[in-house]
Design an enzyme around this catalytic site. Structure first.
Site, short mmCIF file in Angstrom:
data_model
loop_
_atom_site.label_atom_id
_atom_site.label_comp_id
_atom_site.label_asym_id
_atom_site.label_seq_id
_atom_site.Cartn_x
_atom_site.Cartn_y
_atom_site.Cartn_z
CG ASP A 1 49.20 71.60 34.70
OD1 ASP A 1 48.17 72.19 35.04
OD2 ASP A 1 49.31 71.00 33.63
CG ASP B 1 48.88 61.57 36.33
OD1 ASP B 1 47.96 62.27 36.78
OD2 ASP B 1 48.70 60.52 35.70
CG ASP C 1 40.90 77.36 38.12
OD1 ASP C 1 39.67 77.14 38.24
OD2 ASP C 1 41.36 78.23 37.34
CE LYS D 1 37.33 76.00 36.90
NZ LYS D 1 37.83 76.41 35.55
#
Length: 315
Positions: free
Chosen positions: A86, A102, A127, A167
């Site tokens: 992250d 990244d 997610d 997602k």
């Protein structure tokens, strides 16, 4: 007493607090596992993209790190490796390797592979979602770009036959169908799932992509001419299966008329266009009489008001 927020009235929010999950989104991955058996079939190397605050990494850690041995309780499975990636830092989790980077950089993919000792991942989950604006069309587009970025790095780290879960915002836009087609290029089975822990009012869903099978001779490449502003506009350097951008073709003579300009009409054999009246004059509109009656009625009402106002003054 003030009104409770939606989260505090939500059963999964309360369960997350009681069971020690960092967010209620942990139940979404648990419910997806119940349906698709994500953590079975020898899954040992997992990547969690856009992991913060870490609820999905928690699920991966609890589900994969421990083996239940008969008569001796739980034993830690040392073969399992979980890498969480992250841009933001998050609190540490037992058995989870954290990378702050990244997902659109090749160095991030190389760092993930280095932790797997040169091997590929069995499962990649994502997610991640942008800060929603409430404009569904814009939110769907930004989420689609994030999903494609996650898919791009997944092609670098996922092994053949692996699974990818991400997602997606499933609204009324046509871009969702395009995303499904792009995912089917790399996976033999693509399913759109809506866990029961996902609110019905939300447009979010999850794509479960099984059996990673990239096209023949496909070479993963982070270069994306649609996002790189330094590329040559007239040369597409991608070749083979990587060349997926549809070429733009201008149809017609570029030296001809411009649809945004106004030109004088010139005919063959004539120096200048001469106006000719129409052969039949326009027909009076059928509502002309109605408009006349309306104006007369308005004048009559104004006269009545004027007379009534004069009578009031006399009184």
């Amino acid at each position: 007493m003030g009104r409770s927020s939606k989260d505090k009235r939500d059963v999964y929010y309360r369960l997350a607090k009681e069971e020690g999950w960092r967010a209620r989104s942990a139940f979404k991955l648990l419910h997806l596992d119940e349906e698709f058996n994500l953590f079975h079939n020898g899954v040992k190397k997992v990547v969690d993209l856009c992991a913060a605050p870490g609820s999905w990494s928690q699920v991966l850690s609890r589900k994969l790190r421990f083996l239940i041995a008969l008569g001796s309780g739980k034993e830690e499975n040392k073969d399992v490796k979980i890498v969480a990636v992250d841009l933001q830092a998050m609190a540490s989790l037992p058995g989870v390797i954290q990378l702050q980077g990244d997902i659109t950089n090749v160095s991030t993919a190389e760092a993930i592979i280095s932790h797997f000792e040169g091997e590929s991942a069995d499962l990649v989950v994502c997610d991640g979602a942008p800060d929603v604006t409430g404009l569904h069309d814009m939110d769907e587009y930004i989420q689609a770009q994030l999903l494609l970025a996650a898919l791009n790095i997944t092609t670098h780290v996922l092994k053949n036959g692996g699974t990818f879960v991400a997602k997606i915002f499933r609204g009324k836009g046509k871009d969702v169908t395009l995303l499904y087609d792009q995912l089917r290029l790399f996976f033999t089975k693509v399913t759109c799932a809506k866990p029961r822990s996902s609110r019905n009012s939300s447009i979010e869903a999850f794509v479960v992509c099984e059996n990673y099978t990239p096209p023949a001779d496909y070479v993963p490449n982070m270069s994306n001419p649609l996002m790189d502003m330094n590329y040559d506009l007239y040369v597409n350097q991608l070749e083979g299966p990587n060349r997926v951008i549809a070429p733009f073709l201008a149809c017609g003579d570029l030296s001809g008329f411009d649809s945004d300009r106004t030109y004088k009409l010139q005919l063959d054999g004539a120096a200048e266009y001469t106006y000719h009246p129409p052969t039949q004059s326009p027909i009076n509109p059928p509502y002309k009489h109605a408009c006349q009656l309306k104006s007369e009625s308005k004048l009559a009402q104004e006269e009545i008001k004027a007379v009534s106002s004069q009578a009031d003054l006399l009184d």
